[in-house]
Design a protein around this motif. Structure first.
Motif, PDB file in Angstrom:
ATOM      1  N   VAL A   5       3.661  10.242 -23.111  1.00 27.30           N
ATOM      2  CA  VAL A   5       4.524  11.330 -23.572  1.00 27.30           C
ATOM      3  C   VAL A   5       4.025  12.647 -23.000  1.00 27.30           C
ATOM      4  O   VAL A   5       2.940  13.115 -23.355  1.00 27.30           O
ATOM      5  CB  VAL A   5       4.562  11.396 -25.109  1.00 27.30           C
ATOM      6  CG1 VAL A   5       5.469  12.536 -25.563  1.00 27.30           C
ATOM      7  CG2 VAL A   5       5.031  10.064 -25.687  1.00 27.30           C
ATOM      8  N   GLU A   6       4.844  13.215 -22.109  1.00 30.87           N
ATOM      9  CA  GLU A   6       4.496  14.494 -21.484  1.00 30.87           C
ATOM     10  C   GLU A   6       4.988  15.666 -22.322  1.00 30.87           C
ATOM     11  O   GLU A   6       5.999  15.547 -23.032  1.00 30.87           O
ATOM     12  CB  GLU A   6       5.111  14.606 -20.076  1.00 30.87           C
ATOM     13  CG  GLU A   6       4.696  13.543 -19.096  1.00 30.87           C
ATOM     14  CD  GLU A   6       5.762  12.489 -18.898  1.00 30.87           C
ATOM     15  OE1 GLU A   6       5.822  11.891 -17.806  1.00 30.87           O
ATOM     16  OE2 GLU A   6       6.535  12.270 -19.846  1.00 30.87           O
ATOM     17  N   LEU A  20       0.369  21.154 -18.436  1.00 30.76           N
ATOM     18  CA  LEU A  20       1.050  19.938 -18.872  1.00 30.76           C
ATOM     19  C   LEU A  20       0.053  19.008 -19.544  1.00 30.76           C
ATOM     20  O   LEU A  20      -1.110  18.942 -19.157  1.00 30.76           O
ATOM     21  CB  LEU A  20       1.685  19.225 -17.684  1.00 30.76           C
ATOM     22  CG  LEU A  20       2.646  20.036 -16.811  1.00 30.76           C
ATOM     23  CD1 LEU A  20       3.246  19.133 -15.730  1.00 30.76           C
ATOM     24  CD2 LEU A  20       3.735  20.675 -17.646  1.00 30.76           C
ATOM     25  N   SER A  21       0.545  18.289 -20.540  1.00 31.54           N
ATOM     26  CA  SER A  21      -0.254  17.276 -21.228  1.00 31.54           C
ATOM     27  C   SER A  21       0.492  15.958 -21.217  1.00 31.54           C
ATOM     28  O   SER A  21       1.719  15.934 -21.225  1.00 31.54           O
ATOM     29  CB  SER A  21      -0.530  17.685 -22.672  1.00 31.54           C
ATOM     30  OG  SER A  21      -1.237  18.897 -22.757  1.00 31.54           O
ATOM     31  N   CYS A  22      -0.252  14.876 -21.211  1.00 34.21           N
ATOM     32  CA  CYS A  22       0.334  13.537 -21.293  1.00 34.21           C
ATOM     33  C   CYS A  22      -0.525  12.709 -22.234  1.00 34.21           C
ATOM     34  O   CYS A  22      -1.683  12.418 -21.928  1.00 34.21           O
ATOM     35  CB  CYS A  22       0.397  12.889 -19.921  1.00 34.21           C
ATOM     36  SG  CYS A  22       0.862  11.136 -19.952  1.00 34.21           S
ATOM     37  N   SER A  70      -7.289  16.953 -15.312  1.00 29.77           N
ATOM     38  CA  SER A  70      -8.438  16.580 -16.121  1.00 29.77           C
ATOM     39  C   SER A  70      -7.985  15.558 -17.157  1.00 29.77           C
ATOM     40  O   SER A  70      -6.789  15.389 -17.387  1.00 29.77           O
ATOM     41  CB  SER A  70      -9.051  17.806 -16.801  1.00 29.77           C
ATOM     42  OG  SER A  70      -8.119  18.424 -17.662  1.00 29.77           O
ATOM     43  N   ARG A  71      -8.954  14.884 -17.757  1.00 28.19           N
ATOM     44  CA  ARG A  71      -8.619  13.877 -18.752  1.00 28.19           C
ATOM     45  C   ARG A  71      -9.626  13.929 -19.891  1.00 28.19           C
ATOM     46  O   ARG A  71     -10.797  14.247 -19.691  1.00 28.19           O
ATOM     47  CB  ARG A  71      -8.582  12.478 -18.130  1.00 28.19           C
ATOM     48  CG  ARG A  71      -9.896  12.019 -17.525  1.00 28.19           C
ATOM     49  CD  ARG A  71      -9.697  10.754 -16.670  1.00 28.19           C
ATOM     50  NE  ARG A  71      -9.341   9.600 -17.469  1.00 28.19           N
ATOM     51  CZ  ARG A  71      -8.837   8.464 -16.939  1.00 28.19           C
ATOM     52  NH1 ARG A  71      -8.634   8.382 -15.641  1.00 28.19           N
ATOM     53  NH2 ARG A  71      -8.544   7.443 -17.726  1.00 28.19           N
ATOM     54  N   ASP A  72      -9.135  13.609 -21.072  1.00 28.85           N
ATOM     55  CA  ASP A  72      -9.964  13.489 -22.265  1.00 28.85           C
ATOM     56  C   ASP A  72      -9.814  12.054 -22.739  1.00 28.85           C
ATOM     57  O   ASP A  72      -8.806  11.704 -23.362  1.00 28.85           O
ATOM     58  CB  ASP A  72      -9.510  14.488 -23.326  1.00 28.85           C
ATOM     59  CG  ASP A  72     -10.417  14.502 -24.550  1.00 28.85           C
ATOM     60  OD1 ASP A  72     -10.989  13.439 -24.887  1.00 28.85           O
ATOM     61  OD2 ASP A  72     -10.534  15.561 -25.184  1.00 28.85           O
ATOM     62  N   LYS A  76      -7.229  10.235 -25.243  1.00 28.85           N
ATOM     63  CA  LYS A  76      -6.266   9.476 -24.430  1.00 28.85           C
ATOM     64  C   LYS A  76      -5.193  10.411 -23.853  1.00 28.85           C
ATOM     65  O   LYS A  76      -3.990  10.112 -23.903  1.00 28.85           O
ATOM     66  CB  LYS A  76      -5.614   8.349 -25.243  1.00 28.85           C
ATOM     67  CG  LYS A  76      -6.607   7.289 -25.714  1.00 28.85           C
ATOM     68  CD  LYS A  76      -5.886   6.147 -26.426  1.00 28.85           C
ATOM     69  CE  LYS A  76      -6.840   5.065 -26.851  1.00 28.85           C
ATOM     70  NZ  LYS A  76      -6.156   3.941 -27.524  1.00 28.85           N
ATOM     71  N   THR A  77      -5.634  11.497 -23.313  1.00 27.59           N
ATOM     72  CA  THR A  77      -4.720  12.509 -22.802  1.00 27.59           C
ATOM     73  C   THR A  77      -5.179  12.968 -21.419  1.00 27.59           C
ATOM     74  O   THR A  77      -6.373  13.139 -21.181  1.00 27.59           O
ATOM     75  CB  THR A  77      -4.658  13.710 -23.756  1.00 27.59           C
ATOM     76  OG1 THR A  77      -4.204  13.262 -25.041  1.00 27.59           O
ATOM     77  CG2 THR A  77      -3.701  14.778 -23.240  1.00 27.59           C
ATOM     78  N   VAL A  78      -4.204  13.173 -20.545  1.00 31.00           N
ATOM     79  CA  VAL A  78      -4.465  13.738 -19.229  1.00 31.00           C
ATOM     80  C   VAL A  78      -3.714  15.063 -19.129  1.00 31.00           C
ATOM     81  O   VAL A  78      -2.616  15.193 -19.673  1.00 31.00           O
ATOM     82  CB  VAL A  78      -4.065  12.764 -18.098  1.00 31.00           C
ATOM     83  CG1 VAL A  78      -2.577  12.443 -18.118  1.00 31.00           C
ATOM     84  CG2 VAL A  78      -4.488  13.292 -16.743  1.00 31.00           C
ATOM     85  N   TYR A  79      -4.329  16.018 -18.464  1.00 34.54           N
ATOM     86  CA  TYR A  79      -3.778  17.359 -18.369  1.00 34.54           C
ATOM     87  C   TYR A  79      -3.562  17.747 -16.911  1.00 34.54           C
ATOM     88  O   TYR A  79      -4.220  17.234 -16.008  1.00 34.54           O
ATOM     89  CB  TYR A  79      -4.745  18.380 -19.006  1.00 34.54           C
ATOM     90  CG  TYR A  79      -5.119  18.074 -20.426  1.00 34.54           C
ATOM     91  CD1 TYR A  79      -6.299  17.389 -20.730  1.00 34.54           C
ATOM     92  CD2 TYR A  79      -4.296  18.459 -21.487  1.00 34.54           C
ATOM     93  CE1 TYR A  79      -6.657  17.104 -22.040  1.00 34.54           C
ATOM     94  CE2 TYR A  79      -4.645  18.174 -22.797  1.00 34.54           C
ATOM     95  CZ  TYR A  79      -5.832  17.498 -23.065  1.00 34.54           C
ATOM     96  OH  TYR A  79      -6.168  17.214 -24.370  1.00 34.54           O
TER      97      TYR A  79
END
Length: 115
Positions: A5-6, A20-22, A70-72, A76-79
């Motif tokens: 989900v973006e 942006l976040s996903c 970047s990712r966390d 469980k999120t990528v930016y």
């Protein structure tokens, strides 16, 4: 069931920034390569940036020095931090998760950069 989900798209003036976040669910996030792609009207979908499971980052030449992926893994999120935006960055941006032959896509988020 995989869900990506973006969020974070919108309208911005040239020179501005967006993030942006996903958010991912239904996958073992940490072992997936996470990427951002974009598709402008009348053009093919193209890779913008990828952050691999082992921490490597690659960018399209057109966004190098302006965008940062970047990712966390805990969230469980990528930016995708997008700075110095240009009108040619206008597109629908899609999140992608890939592991071997398995690939999943989000629904996309619109980014519009006005001149």
């Amino acid at each position: 069931q995989v869900q990506l989900v973006e969020s974070g798209g919108g309208l911005v003036q040239a020179g501005g920034s967006l993030r942006l976040s996903c958010a991912a669910s239904g996958i073992i996030f940490i072992i997936n390569d996470m990427g951002w792609y974009r598709q402008a009207p009348g053009k093919q979908r193209e890779l913008v940036a990828i952050n691999t499971s082992d921490g490597r980052r690659n960018y399209a030449d057109s966004v190098k020095g302006r965008f940062t992926i970047s990712r966390d893994n805990g969230k469980k999120t990528v930016y995708l931090q997008m700075n110095s935006l240009k009108p040619e960055d206008t597109a629908v941006y899609y999140c992608n998760a890939r592991r071997g032959s398995s690939s999943s896509w989000g629904q996309g988020t619109q980014v519009t950069v006005s001149s």
